[in-house]
Design a protein around this motif. Sequence first.
Motif, PDB file in Angstrom:
ATOM      1  N   SER A   1       0.849  -1.206   0.000  1.00 27.89           N
ATOM      2  CA  SER A   1       0.000   0.000   0.000  1.00 27.89           C
ATOM      3  C   SER A   1       0.879   1.248   0.000  1.00 27.89           C
ATOM      4  O   SER A   1       0.543   2.259  -0.630  1.00 27.89           O
ATOM      5  CB  SER A   1      -0.912   0.016   1.221  1.00 27.89           C
ATOM      6  N   TYR A   2       2.008   1.201   0.715  1.00 32.43           N
ATOM      7  CA  TYR A   2       2.955   2.326   0.676  1.00 32.43           C
ATOM      8  C   TYR A   2       3.408   2.570  -0.765  1.00 32.43           C
ATOM      9  O   TYR A   2       3.491   3.704  -1.224  1.00 32.43           O
ATOM     10  CB  TYR A   2       4.192   2.018   1.533  1.00 32.43           C
ATOM     11  N   ARG A   3       3.689   1.469  -1.479  1.00 29.67           N
ATOM     12  CA  ARG A   3       4.183   1.623  -2.862  1.00 29.67           C
ATOM     13  C   ARG A   3       3.125   2.286  -3.750  1.00 29.67           C
ATOM     14  O   ARG A   3       3.435   3.154  -4.558  1.00 29.67           O
ATOM     15  CB  ARG A   3       4.597   0.258  -3.444  1.00 29.67           C
ATOM     16  N   ARG A   4       1.850   1.884  -3.559  1.00 25.15           N
ATOM     17  CA  ARG A   4       0.777   2.486  -4.371  1.00 25.15           C
ATOM     18  C   ARG A   4       0.674   3.983  -4.071  1.00 25.15           C
ATOM     19  O   ARG A   4       0.498   4.805  -4.973  1.00 25.15           O
ATOM     20  CB  ARG A   4      -0.560   1.803  -4.064  1.00 25.15           C
ATOM     21  N   ALA A   5       0.785   4.328  -2.788  1.00 24.66           N
ATOM     22  CA  ALA A   5       0.666   5.749  -2.402  1.00 24.66           C
ATOM     23  C   ALA A   5       1.847   6.545  -2.965  1.00 24.66           C
ATOM     24  O   ALA A   5       1.673   7.663  -3.467  1.00 24.66           O
ATOM     25  CB  ALA A   5       0.617   5.859  -0.883  1.00 24.66           C
ATOM     26  N   GLU A   6       3.049   5.951  -2.912  1.00 26.57           N
ATOM     27  CA  GLU A   6       4.236   6.663  -3.434  1.00 26.57           C
ATOM     28  C   GLU A   6       4.112   6.915  -4.929  1.00 26.57           C
ATOM     29  O   GLU A   6       4.464   7.981  -5.424  1.00 26.57           O
ATOM     30  CB  GLU A   6       5.513   5.853  -3.121  1.00 26.57           C
ATOM     31  N   THR A   7       3.601   5.911  -5.646  1.00 26.46           N
ATOM     32  CA  THR A   7       3.434   6.086  -7.092  1.00 26.46           C
ATOM     33  C   THR A   7       2.448   7.209  -7.375  1.00 26.46           C
ATOM     34  O   THR A   7       2.685   8.085  -8.200  1.00 26.46           O
ATOM     35  CB  THR A   7       2.935   4.763  -7.722  1.00 26.46           C
ATOM     36  N   TRP A   8       1.323   7.196  -6.653  1.00 26.29           N
ATOM     37  CA  TRP A   8       0.286   8.221  -6.894  1.00 26.29           C
ATOM     38  C   TRP A   8       0.833   9.620  -6.585  1.00 26.29           C
ATOM     39  O   TRP A   8       0.534  10.587  -7.288  1.00 26.29           O
ATOM     40  CB  TRP A   8      -0.944   7.918  -6.039  1.00 26.29           C
ATOM     41  N   LEU A   9       1.639   9.710  -5.539  1.00 28.51           N
ATOM     42  CA  LEU A   9       2.169  11.020  -5.130  1.00 28.51           C
ATOM     43  C   LEU A   9       3.354  11.464  -5.978  1.00 28.51           C
ATOM     44  O   LEU A   9       3.808  12.605  -5.857  1.00 28.51           O
ATOM     45  CB  LEU A   9       2.615  10.972  -3.663  1.00 28.51           C
ATOM     46  N   GLY A  10       3.879  10.587  -6.812  1.00 26.37           N
ATOM     47  CA  GLY A  10       5.068  10.923  -7.604  1.00 26.37           C
ATOM     48  C   GLY A  10       6.270  11.134  -6.694  1.00 26.37           C
ATOM     49  O   GLY A  10       6.953  12.163  -6.777  1.00 26.37           O
ATOM     50  N   ALA A  11       6.528  10.171  -5.791  1.00 24.69           N
ATOM     51  CA  ALA A  11       7.602  10.335  -4.800  1.00 24.69           C
ATOM     52  C   ALA A  11       8.981  10.358  -5.463  1.00 24.69           C
ATOM     53  O   ALA A  11       9.268   9.524  -6.327  1.00 24.69           O
ATOM     54  CB  ALA A  11       7.544   9.186  -3.794  1.00 24.69           C
ATOM     55  N   VAL A  12       9.799  11.335  -5.092  1.00 21.27           N
ATOM     56  CA  VAL A  12      11.191  11.368  -5.573  1.00 21.27           C
ATOM     57  C   VAL A  12      12.122  11.591  -4.392  1.00 21.27           C
ATOM     58  O   VAL A  12      11.768  12.252  -3.420  1.00 21.27           O
ATOM     59  CB  VAL A  12      11.458  12.508  -6.603  1.00 21.27           C
ATOM     60  N   LYS A  13      13.314  11.030  -4.517  1.00 20.08           N
ATOM     61  CA  LYS A  13      14.320  11.173  -3.462  1.00 20.08           C
ATOM     62  C   LYS A  13      15.233  12.339  -3.784  1.00 20.08           C
ATOM     63  O   LYS A  13      15.620  12.510  -4.941  1.00 20.08           O
ATOM     64  CB  LYS A  13      15.149   9.889  -3.406  1.00 20.08           C
ATOM     65  N   GLY A  14      15.589  13.124  -2.770  1.00 14.32           N
ATOM     66  CA  GLY A  14      16.564  14.198  -2.963  1.00 14.32           C
ATOM     67  C   GLY A  14      17.979  13.647  -2.917  1.00 14.32           C
ATOM     68  O   GLY A  14      18.182  12.438  -2.815  1.00 14.32           O
ATOM     69  N   GLU A  15      18.953  14.543  -3.008  1.00 10.60           N
ATOM     70  CA  GLU A  15      20.362  14.114  -2.945  1.00 10.60           C
ATOM     71  C   GLU A  15      20.901  14.454  -1.561  1.00 10.60           C
ATOM     72  O   GLU A  15      20.494  15.448  -0.963  1.00 10.60           O
ATOM     73  CB  GLU A  15      21.181  14.889  -3.978  1.00 10.60           C
ATOM     74  N   LEU A  16      21.841  13.642  -1.113  1.00 14.47           N
ATOM     75  CA  LEU A  16      22.413  13.889   0.212  1.00 14.47           C
ATOM     76  C   LEU A  16      23.620  14.825   0.104  1.00 14.47           C
ATOM     77  O   LEU A  16      24.555  14.563  -0.654  1.00 14.47           O
ATOM     78  CB  LEU A  16      22.807  12.550   0.840  1.00 14.47           C
ATOM     79  N   TYR A  17      23.584  15.899   0.848  1.00 14.89           N
ATOM     80  CA  TYR A  17      24.673  16.883   0.861  1.00 14.89           C
ATOM     81  C   TYR A  17      25.773  16.368   1.799  1.00 14.89           C
ATOM     82  O   TYR A  17      25.476  15.855   2.883  1.00 14.89           O
ATOM     83  CB  TYR A  17      24.058  18.208   1.306  1.00 14.89           C
ATOM     84  N   GLU A  18      27.029  16.535   1.372  1.00 12.43           N
ATOM     85  CA  GLU A  18      28.071  15.847   2.152  1.00 12.43           C
ATOM     86  C   GLU A  18      28.218  16.395   3.558  1.00 12.43           C
ATOM     87  O   GLU A  18      28.598  15.687   4.480  1.00 12.43           O
ATOM     88  CB  GLU A  18      29.355  15.685   1.424  1.00 12.43           C
ATOM     89  N   GLY A  19      27.796  17.647   3.795  1.00 10.81           N
ATOM     90  CA  GLY A  19      27.825  18.217   5.152  1.00 10.81           C
ATOM     91  C   GLY A  19      26.922  17.431   6.098  1.00 10.81           C
ATOM     92  O   GLY A  19      27.260  17.205   7.267  1.00 10.81           O
ATOM     93  N   PHE A  20      25.764  16.984   5.582  1.00 13.10           N
ATOM     94  CA  PHE A  20      24.846  16.202   6.418  1.00 13.10           C
ATOM     95  C   PHE A  20      25.430  14.816   6.697  1.00 13.10           C
ATOM     96  O   PHE A  20      25.332  14.296   7.802  1.00 13.10           O
ATOM     97  CB  PHE A  20      23.480  16.038   5.727  1.00 13.10           C
ATOM     98  N   THR A  21      26.032  14.214   5.664  1.00 15.32           N
ATOM     99  CA  THR A  21      26.614  12.869   5.838  1.00 15.32           C
ATOM    100  C   THR A  21      27.686  12.908   6.928  1.00 15.32           C
ATOM    101  O   THR A  21      27.749  12.042   7.797  1.00 15.32           O
ATOM    102  CB  THR A  21      27.267  12.388   4.521  1.00 15.32           C
ATOM    103  N   ARG A  22      28.521  13.951   6.866  1.00 12.73           N
ATOM    104  CA  ARG A  22      29.602  14.094   7.851  1.00 12.73           C
ATOM    105  C   ARG A  22      29.033  14.222   9.264  1.00 12.73           C
ATOM    106  O   ARG A  22      29.471  13.543  10.187  1.00 12.73           O
ATOM    107  CB  ARG A  22      30.433  15.345   7.510  1.00 12.73           C
TER     108      ARG A  22
ATOM    109  N   GLU B   1      14.306  16.431  10.439  1.00 13.25           N
ATOM    110  CA  GLU B   1      14.495  16.734   9.020  1.00 13.25           C
ATOM    111  C   GLU B   1      15.413  17.942   8.909  1.00 13.25           C
ATOM    112  O   GLU B   1      15.341  18.864   9.724  1.00 13.25           O
ATOM    113  CB  GLU B   1      13.146  16.964   8.324  1.00 13.25           C
ATOM    114  N   LEU B   2      16.283  17.911   7.909  1.00  6.01           N
ATOM    115  CA  LEU B   2      17.244  18.994   7.697  1.00  6.01           C
ATOM    116  C   LEU B   2      17.056  19.539   6.296  1.00  6.01           C
ATOM    117  O   LEU B   2      16.851  18.781   5.348  1.00  6.01           O
ATOM    118  CB  LEU B   2      18.684  18.461   7.812  1.00  6.01           C
ATOM    119  N   LEU B   3      17.139  20.850   6.181  1.00  6.69           N
ATOM    120  CA  LEU B   3      16.994  21.478   4.861  1.00  6.69           C
ATOM    121  C   LEU B   3      17.974  22.636   4.790  1.00  6.69           C
ATOM    122  O   LEU B   3      17.919  23.555   5.603  1.00  6.69           O
ATOM    123  CB  LEU B   3      15.548  21.965   4.725  1.00  6.69           C
TER     124      LEU B   3
END
Length: 464
Positions: A126-147, A290-292
């Motif tokens: 059901s999560y997969r169906r909802a993600e498809t409907w919402l057009g879910a996309v992943k952002g990119e990880l900034y190296e400052g956050f990884t560190r 969450e970080l932005l």
Amino acid sequence: MLDVIVVGAGPVGLFLADLLHGCGHQVRLLEAGSGDFANPSVLPGEKPPENHTQERRPMSRVAAAQVERAHAEAWRFRTVGARGWWARAHAVGGRGNLWGGWLARYGSDVFEEGGWPYGARTLNPSYRRAETWLGAVKGELYEGFTRAGRELGVQIRPGTFATRLGVGFRRGNPAGVLTNTVVLRIDTDDQEAAVTVLRGGREETLRARTVVLAASPIETTRLLIGSGVSHPMLGRRLTDHHMLGYILFEPNRPHVRMPGLVPRPTAIIPRFVNRGSSDRRGYRGGYSLELLGPAPVDTLSKEQRRVLGIDTLGGSLTFINAIGEQWPHRQRYVDLAPRARDALGRRIPTVHFHWSRDDRRIVEEMKSTCREVAGALASPGAALMRIRDPFVHPAIYHPAGTFVMGREQRTPCDPWGAVRSVPNLWVADASVFPSGGDGHPTLTVLAHTARVADSVHRHLMRRA
Ligand SMILES: Cc1cc2nc3c(=O)[nH]c(=O)nc-3n(C[C@H](O)[C@H](O)[C@H](O)COP(=O)(O)OP(=O)(O)OC[C@H]3O[C@@H](n4cnc5c(N)ncnc54)[C@H](O)[C@@H]3O)c2cc1C
């Protein structure tokens, strides 16, 4: 006769209508607001202010102020225990017109600890169906956050977002949305359901074989009480999230843009407390961060910068938000004022706030975690400012609970959202959540919606 009437055209109502329409059912969505969030509806029965058109044309500021006042009278509410702010959007798309579009699946701890009738694995399709409907996309990880994640020893993931946002959410819905239609009452029997609505100043009755509520928990509670439904758990177990927000201002770090659909670097730190038997804390539930950023300083308005004492456009801002679970408490609930009525003659919803020792503990810990994360990110000269405290003017952003689902007969809804005591009635919104969860809720609400669609479809096919 219609097969299904859906009450409310927010993300839940729109998704449900799409799914049921796709199965060949005759669906009608009833929405209290207009078809366009930027151009809100007038009160049912009132003459539209001059130059107001249902679609597109912007209203004059005077007309917009008139409409806003009328809306405030039609959608009054009260809070007890704290002066809270309930963020709503009465228009097609619902609060999807206001939201940030962050998406998160709940981990297994939420389902197990919260007493949900199923686990994370059951919900995956059901999560997969909802993600498809919402057009879910992943952002990119900034190296400052990884560190920073490595330094703190916490998991850090890129944020996932819905690309189907805002007013454009679902224009031209194939099922058809009846706007400016306020549902007042639902009466059902074994054969059909009658829905009483206020439309153009007059009461009308619409009929369908089934009705699904997608008005969001506080309005769903009002509708159920107004329809004569009584249950000891109705309005109880109200949950939301403690929303905590900080800004890290770094005069010496330039802002960063990322390629792709999510241009700002974002990240999630998923729950790392109260996981199974490890990392147990003195409260129940969990929280995520969450970080932005680092975002340009002019992301804030001139006035916001003035209030925060930021007098330069150089450098960058990183938003650090924590979302903490409010565990159900018997003194936190929704009911209706006994006498006070709104401009449409409806009893006014009253939200009873209460902060327990656990609430204070989790928020204190969220604050210190945000400060630690800021410390790990900060460059020389950085300043950290708290911009949102959950106990100061608490916001009602993510209400849930109030008519929960479960396997036990004592719960008002079954695990598919069907109301046990009322035939032909389902609840597809977050009212059914047994607990609030430790992150953004909409993906989980929509995963539940997909299950409701399956249940309604099976029911209609059995009766065909
Ligand atoms: C500022 C803000 C930011 C958010 N950001 C995020 C985020 O980043 N990620 C996330 O997962 N979630 C977020 N959310 C939460 C998200 O918006 C909700 O989870 C989602 O909108 C729930 O959808 P819904 O359809 O159940 O309810 P809603 O969106 O509230 O829609 C309910 C609809 O029902 C209609 N309605 C109500 N009563 C009646 C009636 N009697 N008759 C007819 N129609 C009626 C309303 O007009 C409304 O259009 C945010 C919320 C806010 C307020």
